[in-house]
Scaffold this motif. Structure first.
Motif, mmCIF file in Angstrom:
data_model
loop_
_atom_site.group_PDB
_atom_site.id
_atom_site.type_symbol
_atom_site.label_atom_id
_atom_site.label_comp_id
_atom_site.label_asym_id
_atom_site.label_seq_id
_atom_site.Cartn_x
_atom_site.Cartn_y
_atom_site.Cartn_z
ATOM 1 N N MET A 1 -3.358 -59.133 66.213
ATOM 2 C CA MET A 1 -3.965 -58.257 67.766
ATOM 3 C C MET A 1 -4.694 -56.808 67.742
ATOM 4 N N GLN A 2 -5.357 -56.926 68.257
ATOM 5 C CA GLN A 2 -6.070 -55.794 69.166
ATOM 6 C C GLN A 2 -5.614 -54.804 69.581
ATOM 7 N N ILE A 3 -5.381 -53.765 69.427
ATOM 8 C CA ILE A 3 -4.737 -52.581 70.326
ATOM 9 C C ILE A 3 -5.669 -51.303 70.450
ATOM 10 N N GLU A 4 -6.457 -51.363 72.191
ATOM 11 C CA GLU A 4 -7.148 -50.573 71.916
ATOM 12 C C GLU A 4 -6.805 -49.321 73.278
ATOM 13 N N LYS A 5 -6.560 -48.177 73.045
ATOM 14 C CA LYS A 5 -6.978 -46.962 73.780
ATOM 15 C C LYS A 5 -8.013 -46.076 74.738
ATOM 16 N N ALA A 6 -8.007 -46.626 75.520
ATOM 17 C CA ALA A 6 -8.822 -45.779 76.607
ATOM 18 C C ALA A 6 -9.882 -44.696 76.047
ATOM 19 N N PRO A 7 -10.906 -44.530 76.043
ATOM 20 C CA PRO A 7 -11.358 -43.385 75.642
ATOM 21 C C PRO A 7 -10.749 -42.452 76.814
ATOM 22 N N GLU A 8 -10.544 -42.320 77.900
ATOM 23 C CA GLU A 8 -9.914 -40.670 78.396
ATOM 24 C C GLU A 8 -8.660 -41.484 78.644
ATOM 25 N N LEU A 9 -7.508 -41.195 77.694
ATOM 26 C CA LEU A 9 -6.146 -40.825 78.608
ATOM 27 C C LEU A 9 -5.105 -39.734 78.617
ATOM 28 N N GLY A 10 -4.415 -40.023 78.826
ATOM 29 C CA GLY A 10 -2.924 -38.989 78.523
ATOM 30 C C GLY A 10 -3.109 -37.530 79.727
ATOM 31 N N LEU A 11 -2.469 -36.581 78.784
ATOM 32 C CA LEU A 11 -2.325 -35.454 79.299
ATOM 33 C C LEU A 11 -3.558 -34.795 79.423
ATOM 34 N N CYS A 12 -4.070 -34.039 81.534
ATOM 35 C CA CYS A 12 -4.971 -33.544 81.141
ATOM 36 C C CYS A 12 -4.827 -32.022 81.229
ATOM 37 N N ILE A 257 -5.267 -56.018 73.608
ATOM 38 C CA ILE A 257 -4.795 -55.146 74.617
ATOM 39 C C ILE A 257 -4.968 -53.893 74.607
ATOM 40 N N GLY A 258 -4.921 -53.162 75.710
ATOM 41 C CA GLY A 258 -5.631 -52.374 76.372
ATOM 42 C C GLY A 258 -4.422 -51.247 76.343
ATOM 43 N N ILE A 259 -4.474 -49.707 76.510
ATOM 44 C CA ILE A 259 -3.878 -49.218 76.697
ATOM 45 C C ILE A 259 -4.363 -47.476 77.594
ATOM 46 N N THR A 260 -3.296 -47.685 78.469
ATOM 47 C CA THR A 260 -3.836 -45.811 79.129
ATOM 48 C C THR A 260 -2.711 -45.335 79.058
ATOM 49 N N ALA A 261 -3.256 -44.339 79.953
ATOM 50 C CA ALA A 261 -1.767 -43.101 80.057
ATOM 51 C C ALA A 261 -2.019 -41.900 81.370
ATOM 52 N N LEU A 279 4.363 -52.434 65.836
ATOM 53 C CA LEU A 279 5.853 -53.539 64.667
ATOM 54 C C LEU A 279 5.808 -55.021 65.644
ATOM 55 N N LEU A 280 5.394 -55.189 66.795
ATOM 56 C CA LEU A 280 6.309 -56.862 67.346
ATOM 57 C C LEU A 280 4.648 -57.696 66.917
ATOM 58 N N SER A 281 3.681 -57.310 67.156
ATOM 59 C CA SER A 281 2.788 -58.144 66.368
ATOM 60 C C SER A 281 2.788 -58.443 65.078
#
Ligand code: SF4
Length: 284
Positions: A1-12, A257-261, A279-281
């Motif tokens: 399973m591929q987990i991909e983070k958005a290139p811009e995410l999290g603390l500003c 699966i994509g991740i953003t924050a 871990l789950l995958s």
């Protein structure tokens, strides 16, 4: 399973700047308080409390010598009350919010009625209304606007910094259509935060390529809610605050699966979510 983070995410940059300034201040004074949350994220508030940066809900609760004005800013009335009580302050209002406050003040001083596209219950918007000398109105739909205010000849429109660009455009367009015939001048100032826009654009792009988007951040965070709102019409989207909310059933038949924050989500929270997914995958 591929987990991909958005290139811009999290603390500003606004929240990172605030945290740096507050940590420098707490090193000098041992303990400081913030008027309301520094940013809308429970883990971030809990982590700051451990270092001596604690939150109070109102001025009556202040016990420390130094009180911080948070990234969302405060109205001139609140600032005057703090001064009257002789409480020392450190102001970590985000510079982008400060620009929106100046826009609200300048429009009202120039004789414009002010409309703010935003959530009237949000602390930033309450502050903006204060800078407009309470001569403004805020809403997310034109039907909810105070019509007395929009009846003037000059109309100024700004936005809560963390709203979505497309929604602001639609709001302005609907307001112009409904009231342009009675107005002499309409002035729109784009007070949207580019950091938020970039996170939304990156999330939308990623959502188009994945089978599930996970949006990580405070349930009470306006910009994080917006990320979930822009992703959910595109792909299946889950909005979580903490890693322990990730449910293994979400991963069934998912390969990408994509991740953003949100702009107030600490890096550690994002890392914990990714570790839990891995871990789950691996146990599937
Ligand atoms: S989201 Fe934008 S406006 Fe809000 S604190 Fe961050 S940089 Fe400032």
């Amino acid at each position: 399973m591929q987990i991909e983070k958005a290139p811009e995410l999290g603390l500003c940059f606004g929240v990172r700047r605030a945290m740096k300034l507050l940590k420098e201040e707490v090193r000098k004074h041992g303990e400081i308080e913030t008027l309301g949350p520094v940013a809308h994220n429970h883990q971030l508030i809990e982590d700051l409390a451990k270092t001596g940066i604690k939150m109070v809900n109102n001025l009556d609760e202040v016990r420390c010598k130094t009180l911080a004005i948070t990234t969302h800013g405060a109205s001139p009335n609140i600032l005057s009350s703090i001064k009257a009580r002789k409480i020392q302050t450190i102001d970590v209002t985000c510079p982008i919010v400060a620009k929106a406050q100046a826009a609200a003040k300048n429009l009202v001083e120039a004789g414009f009625s002010l409309v703010i596209f935003g959530d009237a219950r949000h602390s930033e918007v309450k502050g903006l209304l204060g800078w407009a000398n309470n001569k403004g109105t805020a809403a997310l739909n034109i039907e909810d606007l105070n019509t007395n205010i929009t009846r003037g000849l000059l109309l100024g429109i700004i936005s809560q910094t963390t709203q979505c660009q497309a929604n602001f455009r639609n709001f302005c367009s609907a307001l112009i259509t409904s009231s342009a015939s009675s107005l002499k001048e309409i002035r729109i100032i784009n007070t949207l935060c580019l950091e938020t826009q970039r996170r939304q654009e990156a999330a939308i792009k990623l959502a188009k390529n994945v089978e599930l988007m996970i949006v990580v951040g405070g349930y009470n965070s306006a910009n994080t809610k917006r990320l979930a709102e822009v992703c959910s019409p595109i792909t299946e989207t889950k909005f979580i605050e903490r890693a322990n909310e990730v449910n293994s059933s979400w991963l069934v038949n998912k390969n990408h699966i994509g991740i953003t924050a949100g702009a107030s989500t600490p890096d550690e929270t994002i890392d914990r979510v990714i570790s839990k997914l891995k871990l789950l995958s691996s146990s599937r």
